[in-house]
Structures are given as structure tokens and as C-alpha cells.
Design a protein around this motif. Structure first.
Motif, short mmCIF file in Angstrom:
data_model
loop_
_atom_site.label_atom_id
_atom_site.label_comp_id
_atom_site.label_asym_id
_atom_site.label_seq_id
_atom_site.Cartn_x
_atom_site.Cartn_y
_atom_site.Cartn_z
N GLY B 8 11.15 32.30 48.56
CA GLY B 8 10.99 33.72 49.35
C GLY B 8 12.07 34.11 49.93
O GLY B 8 13.16 33.38 50.30
N TRP B 10 13.88 36.15 53.16
CA TRP B 10 13.60 36.41 54.34
C TRP B 10 14.65 37.57 54.83
O TRP B 10 15.65 37.43 54.67
N GLU B 41 8.91 36.83 47.03
CA GLU B 41 8.32 37.75 48.20
C GLU B 41 9.17 38.01 49.15
O GLU B 41 10.21 37.26 49.29
N THR B 43 9.89 38.82 52.95
CA THR B 43 9.25 38.51 54.25
C THR B 43 10.29 39.07 55.57
O THR B 43 11.29 38.65 55.54
N ALA B 63 8.96 45.46 52.89
CA ALA B 63 8.58 44.09 53.43
C ALA B 63 7.27 43.99 52.87
O ALA B 63 6.26 44.90 53.11
N GLU B 64 6.98 42.62 52.19
CA GLU B 64 5.46 42.43 51.79
C GLU B 64 4.94 41.58 52.76
O GLU B 64 3.38 41.86 52.83
N ALA B 65 5.43 40.63 53.59
CA ALA B 65 4.94 40.17 54.68
C ALA B 65 5.67 40.26 55.87
O ALA B 65 6.57 40.35 55.73
N ILE B 67 6.36 38.07 59.67
CA ILE B 67 5.77 37.09 60.30
C ILE B 67 6.39 37.49 61.75
O ILE B 67 7.48 38.03 62.02
N HIS B 93 7.84 27.46 56.83
CA HIS B 93 7.60 28.37 55.81
C HIS B 93 8.35 28.14 54.48
O HIS B 93 8.39 28.48 53.63
N ARG B 180 0.90 41.74 54.30
CA ARG B 180 0.30 40.34 55.05
C ARG B 180 1.13 40.38 56.41
O ARG B 180 2.29 40.28 56.48
#
Ligand SMILES: Cc1cc2nc3c(=O)[nH]c(=O)nc-3n(C[C@H](O)[C@H](O)[C@H](O)COP(=O)(O)OP(=O)(O)OC[C@H]3O[C@@H](n4cnc5c(N)ncnc54)[C@H](O)[C@@H]3O)c2cc1C
Ligand SMILES: Cc1cc2nc3c(=O)[nH]c(=O)nc-3n(C[C@H](O)[C@H](O)[C@H](O)COP(=O)(O)OP(=O)(O)OC[C@H]3O[C@@H](n4cnc5c(N)ncnc54)[C@H](O)[C@@H]3O)c2cc1C
Lengths: 261, 332
Positions: B8, B10, B41, B43, B63-65, B67, B93, B180
């Protein structure tokens, strides 16, 4: 108060050259000097000592000739120097450098304040200071343009993108200084002579009790895959022609077309 | 962390006072390019207090997710609580890549996270991507910009990078996009050993060279402070701002926040006028992304012309007053 200043020896040149065959830096004939903003860090330390009393130790990691910049710092008013020099320390990135510097700080011990320059002009990551603070678990103030201490706290101004801040950190703390902080003094000949008598220490990786897997190349997660000259964007430059008045008219035409006037 | 099972990309979603930093959108755009190569992905990681409302913007820009860790100790930035919070999230993560803006905040925080995670951090990258062998590499200037180094973090994870502002253009936001949402709690306390006593907006804010569309920039060839005032006058006529190369700042004619370049500010105005500047690499790295570069220099071979769209080979002492007069005449 016990202050430690950390200084780096850097090449004394504005433009480094690359060997076109190997892509490596041409080091022959390039002199070394004290990293410019580190002179501001030394000056800040010496001024704090003059104001509040105490001692200033100066530390550098590098090849044996880094002794030159330590001598300079001693002439500028530091009291003692520490050279961390050893083959296995070579090729360190900022993680391994900061680890090594933090070991030296621990070994010297009893410090209240660690001063760093904001950045070095060669590798120029500005990461060594904050990373050393992290290894020591102490608070940090980066980009400080002023510094003073009061009641066990260091108080600084920081100039950031859109704001200036006044902050304080409880000592022991680490501060990285910018060139705005002060004007470094010039050493007098008598200071240079006096400096020769000040205590100088030289430590190896073993003296520091360093874990061999965490220093030098071994301890460095980043690796340099190559050096390049910046690509020169050779633009298709259009030149204005004529006397200044005529050029001014052409520029005004351009500004008009672009709706700027 | 070792490479295994780290996945992933970030992006550290820097925010202050509930406002996301512009670099977040720039880096998200680059992350989308990285995703094209690796399929991982994207994030965004948001730390603060009352910041959940910023998530939709992060989705809209790629961004797809997201946090989010909200905590009283994160209400105002300070290095150690942020270092701890981010470290905990990464350990849980296990991302493969973590990008930060090379802002004063990003560069305060990232080296500390480097230490707590014992990973690598490339400083102030001007470019990043995968090379022919599929290795994630970063390009970073050294020696004042006269050399670019290609850096890679081969074994440790996450591969961390601070990315210089204004290197990438944000994508067109997809309005209403979502993804997400992951709310996390972090186990941290406020730092009792660090305190912001006072914050002042910079007096010149709204006047900084960073966000000006038009800049008039003077160099060592400017002979007097009087001449510099004429450049300021030109800047004002065009609704722009005055900037400079390093020598004018070193000489004390202008404050450091007016300096363009490697050790100054990176700018990306729509138009820049370089007046009596030779165009050293250290200067060029700070302004080469300008939309339209117009340069005035009395030396035909000055390197600044190599990167200029328009060049005027002239003595600025004759040209600038003539230009001011001409603009005044047309505006009248
Ligand atoms: C071209 C090039 C690119 C590099 N890129 C990276 C990178 O992206 N990431 C990375 O982790 N490493 C990188 N490095 C390695 C890095 O330069 C070294 O780790 C170096 O030891 C730290 O130097 P710096 O110039 O980054 O220091 P900075 O962090 O910019 O220096 C800040 C201050 O730290 C102090 N300081 C720095 N080094 C020492 C020292 N040896 N002894 C005492 N005090 C010191 C000084 O006060 C200095 O003013 C790079 C090196 C080169 C040559
Ligand atoms: C680590 C490091 C970081 C640096 N960071 C920066 C930085 O951030 N920003 C920066 O700018 N520099 C930086 N420098 C300095 C940089 O190397 C150059 O010295 C500097 O950019 C030169 O500025 P200049 O072009 O204004 O001056 P010069 O190179 O002296 O050029 C002056 C120009 O003015 C022209 N000129 C003179 N008189 C007239 C006239 N009457 N009419 C028209 N033209 C005239 C001349 O032909 C000449 O081309 C850095 C250097 C180092 C080593």
C-alpha cells in the motif's frame, strides 16, 4: 549548562562536477570547510555560554580531516572537541549518522542542549538533527531563528511557511538553527592559538559501543543508485529585438496578449 | 520492517487548523501514477482533532482509503505525539510506501518516524517513480541542486520520502467520490515538554512569493536599492510580487522569504521576470516550473536564457523604466 554542537565538514565549492565516465563526484582539488549554518550553531552555543555560563562541546563525524572544522569551532569559543572517525562509520545515511551522533551524546553525557545546523550544503537532507533527537527521545525545535534558555526550558522563534511561532522545549532538548539567528564571529589569532590547547577527543565505533549492523553503510537503509546533472531544459527562447524602448513595447504587447495589462 | 507483507501507498495528510496542506493533493496525484505501476491501494493518513470532515476532499483527489486518528494530543502539531501516532498506525497496517510533503512540518516529523521505524527516508524529492527494474526510486537534489541523486530504499519498509512542494499538479477532483473510512485510536499522551507559546500569521502572508501568480525577481546585477524599488514598482503594476536570487538576500536588501532557489523557496508562478540573474542551478531549481519565464540580462550567453521562454538582451537600467512607462501608458 552543558551544550553540545554538531558540525559537518563539507566541500568548499558552489558547483560540484561529475566525472562523465563514472558518474561520481570529482573530489580532487576540492577543499573542505565548515558547513556554513553550523557556524551559526556554534555562535549560538558560545553566546548562550557567555550569557548563562557552562561549557560547549563540539562533535563531528567524518574522515580524519574533519579535525579541521573542529579546530575552527574551538577557535570560535567551544571548549572541547570530539571527532568520531572510523572506517566502518563511512557511507552512513541519516539514520546511521544520527544513531552514531546519539551514541556520542550519550557517552559525553550530562548535556542540556544539542545544537545542529538546519541543513548541510552537500547531502542537504536536514534530517540529521531531528533524527538524533528521536534516538535520544528528547524534544526538538527545528528551524529556530532565535534562542534563549530560562528555567530549564529552551525558548525559540521558528519561521514557517505561513506563520511564525514562539515555542519552548524542556531541556535536554535539540535545536536546529537557521542562518538568521546570528552573525558568526571571526576568530582572533589569539583564539586560534588558545584553541590548540583545548582538549580534543577522537573516538572509534568501538569506543562508542556501536552496534556494527547499525553504523556506516551496513546501518543505512537508503542507497544512492546514481548521480546526474540536472536536466537543462533548453527552451526555444524567443528574443525581443531592438533598443530598450522597442523591447519594452514588445514585452507590453506580450503582457497585453496574456491579459496581464 | 522487512519487505514481506508490506503493501500500500500512504500519503501523510498534513493539516493545520483544519486545513489540508496543498502538498497533500500534489502527492496524491503522484501516488495515482505509482498505483498505475504497482496496483497498490492509496491511503491518506489524517491525524488531528476534529479532522474527520477533511476525508471527503482526500477521496476526491484520489485516496481510496482514509485512516483517521483523532486524539486530544494531536489537536496541535508537535513532533513526539505525531511521531508515536504515525508509528503505531504504520506498525499495524504495514504500508510499503509512505510519502510526506517536504514542508516545515513534514521535515520536522518524518525523520523522527524514520528512527522509530528504523527505516529509510529520502529527503526533499523532486521526483519519484519506479525504474526499469521495478525499483521505487526518488530523485533528490544535493550540493545546492548542482547534482541530482537517485536514491532507493531496498530492504526496509516503509520506503519513506518527503516530496518537495509544487513538483506535481493535483488531479481534477472527482466530486462526491468516496472510499474506505478507517477510524483508528492511538495510544498517546500530549507532550508536556514542548509547548507552542505563540503563533503569529506571517506579516507578509498573502504577500508570500510562494503563492504569487506573477513574480519579478532581481539578481546580483541590480546595482542599487533604488533600482530594486523600480522592480517592486513593476511587480505592483502587474499585480505580482518582488522576489530575488540569493545575493540580494545575502546583502540584506530583502528578507530570506523572498529568496527563490534551493536554499530559498520553490515557486511556480504563471509568470516570472528574471532581472539581472545569471541562472545558477541553485536558482533554477527554485523556479524552473514557472509557466512563462521572461529574462532580462545584458549578457547574451547567460544560462538563464536557456530555460527562458522569452529573453531580452538589455541593460535593465534602461529597460525596466521604459517598461514601467509603457505599461502605465497603456493602462491609462
Ligand atoms: C547526494 C546525496 C544524497 C543523499 N540523500 C540522502 C537521503 O535522501 N536520505 C538519507 O538518509 N541520507 C542521504 N544522504 C546521506 C546524508 O547526506 C548523510 O547521512 C550525512 O551523514 C548527513 O548529511 P546531510 O548533509 O544530510 O546533513 P543534514 O541533515 O542536512 O545536516 C544538518 C546538520 O546536522 C549536523 N550534521 C550532519 N552530519 C553531521 C556529521 N557527520 N557530524 C556532525 N554533525 C552532522 C550538522 O549540524 C548539520 O548542519 C545523501 C548523501 C548524498 C551525498
Ligand atoms: C548550497 C548552495 C545553495 C544556494 N542556494 C541558492 C538559492 O536558493 N538561490 C539562489 O539564487 N542562489 C543560491 N545559491 C547561489 C548560486 O550559486 C549563485 O551564486 C546565485 O544564484 C547567483 O545569483 P545571480 O544570478 O543573481 O548573480 P550572478 O550570477 O552574479 O548574475 C548576475 C547577472 O546579472 C547580469 N547583469 C549585471 N548587470 C546587469 C545590467 N545592468 N543589466 C542586465 N543584466 C545585468 C550579469 O550578466 C549576470 O548574468 C546557492 C549556492 C550554494 C552553494
Amino acid at each position: 549548562m552543558k551544550i553540545l554542537v554538531f558540525v559537518k565538514q563539507v566541500p568548499d565549492t558552489d558547483d560540484v562536477a561529475l566525472d562523465p565516465k563514472t558518474g561520481r563526484l570529482v573530489r580532487e582539488g576540492v577543499e573542505s570547510k565548515l558547513n556554513p549554518v553550523d557556524a551559526n550553531a556554534v555562535e549560538a552555543a558560545v553566546q548562550l555560554k557567555e550569557k548563562h555560563g557552562g561549557t560547549v562541546g563540539v562533535v563531528s563525524m567524518g574522515p580524519p580531516q574533519a579535525e579541521d572544522v573542529l579546530k575552527k569551532a574551538l577557535a570560535l569559543g567551544c571548549d572541547e572537541s570530539y571527532l568520531l572517525s572510523d572506517r566502518p562509520l563511512g557511507g552512513a545515511d541519516t539514520l546511521a549518522t544520527a544513531y552514531t551522533l546519539s551514541l556520542a551524546a550519550r557517552r559525553i553525557g550530562g548535556y542540556d542542549l544539542l545544537l545542529f545546523g538546519r541543513n548541510a550544503v552537500d547531502g542537504d537532507t536536514a534530517q540529521t538533527g531531528p533524527a538524533t533527537a528521536a534516538f535520544l527521545g528528547i524534544p526538538q525545535v527545528t528551524l529556530a531563528s532565535s534562542i534563549d534558555v530560562e528555567d530549564g526550558w529552551v525558548i525559540c522563534e521558528r519561521r514557517l511557511e505561513d506563520r511564525t511561532q514562539k515555542v519552548r522545549a524542556r531541556m535536554p532538548a535539540l535545536v536546529t538553527v537557521t542562518a538568521e539567528m546570528n552573525k558568526p564571529r571571526y576568530p582572533k589569532p589569539v583564539d586560534i592559538v588558545k584553541a590548540l590547547k583545548k582538549p580534543r577527543h577522537a573516538w572509534t565505533a568501538q569506543d562508542l559501543g556501536a552496534d556494527p549492523s547499525r553504523i556506516g553503510m551496513n546501518g543505512s537503509p537508503t542507497s544512492t543508485r546514481g548521480l546526474m546533472e540536472p536536466r537543462k531544459r533548453k527552451a526555444d527562447t524567443k528574443y525581443f529585438q531592438g533598443q530598450p524602448r522597442e523591447i519594452a513595447a514588445q514585452i507590453a504587447d506580450l503582457l497585453h496578449d496574456e491579459r496581464l495589462i | 520492517m522487512a519487505q514481506e507483507d508490506c503493501k500500500g501507498i500512504w500519503v501523510f495528510a498534513e493539516q493545520q487548523d483544519g486545513k489540508l496542506n496543498d502538498t497533500v493533493f500534489e502527492i496524491l496525484a503522484r501516488a495515482l501514477d505509482l498505483k498505475n505501476h504497482s496496483g497498490e491501494e492509496i491511503t491518506a493518513v489524517l491525524l488531528g482533532k476534529g479532522v474527520t470532515a477533511l476525508a471527503p476532499a482526500l477521496f476526491e483527489y484520489g485516496a481510496e482509503a482514509v485512516i483517521v486518528a483523532e486524539n486530544d494530543a494531536l489537536a496541535q502539531y508537535s513532533a513526539r505525539p505525531y511521531e508515536k501516532a504515525l508509528t503505531q498506525l504504520v506498525q499495524k497496517h504495514r504500508p510499503s510506501i509512505l510519502l510526506y510533503g517536504a514542508t516545515s512540518l513534514g521535515r520536522d516529523l518524518a525523520p523522527r518516524v524514520m528512527v522509530s521505524l528504523r527505516t529509510g527516508l529520502t529527503a526533499d524529492a523532486v521526483d519519484l517513480g519506479f525504474d526499469e527494474d521495478g525499483v521505487f526510486c526518488q530523485t533528490t537534489p544535493a550540493y545546492g541542486g548542482s547534482v541530482l541523486a537517485r536514491i532507493a530504499i531496498l530492504e526496509k519498509r516503509p520506503q519513506m520520502v518527503t516530496v518537495r512542494p509544487k513538483m506535481f499538479d493535483p488531479v481534477e477532483p472527482r466530486s462526491g467520490a468516496s472510499g474506505r473510512m478507517i477510524a483508528e485510536t492511538v495510544d498517546i499522551a500530549a507532550d508536556g515538554d514542548y509547548e507552542v507559546l505563540e503563533t503569529m500569521a506571517r506579516q507578509d502572508h498573502g504577500g508570500s512569493i510562494e503563492d504569487a501568480d506573477i513574480l519579478v525577481s532581481g539578481g546580483r546585477g541590480i546595482k542599487s536599492e533604488e533600482d530594486l524599488k523600480r522592480l517592486d514598482e513593476l511587480a505592483a503594476l502587474l499585480g505580482g510580487r518582488l522576489a530575488a536570487s540569493r545575493p540580494l538576500v545575502d546583502s540584506g536588501w530583502l528578507p530570506h522569504d523572498r529568496q527563490i532557489g534551493q536554499s530559498g523557496t520553490t515557486v511556480k508562478p504563471k509568470y516570472i521576470f528574471n532581472v539581472a540573474i545569471s541562472g545558477s542551478v541553485q536558482y533554477q531549481v527554485g523556479m524552473q516550473k514557472a509557466g512563462c519565464i521572461i529574462s532580462v540580462n545584458h549578457t547574451k550567453g547567460a544560462p538563464i536564457f536557456d530555460i527562458s521562454h522569452y529573453g531580452a538582451v538589455a541593460d535593465y537600467r534602461a529597460l525596466i523604466p521604459a517598461l514601467i512607462e509603457e505599461i502605465r501608458r497603456r493602462k491609462a
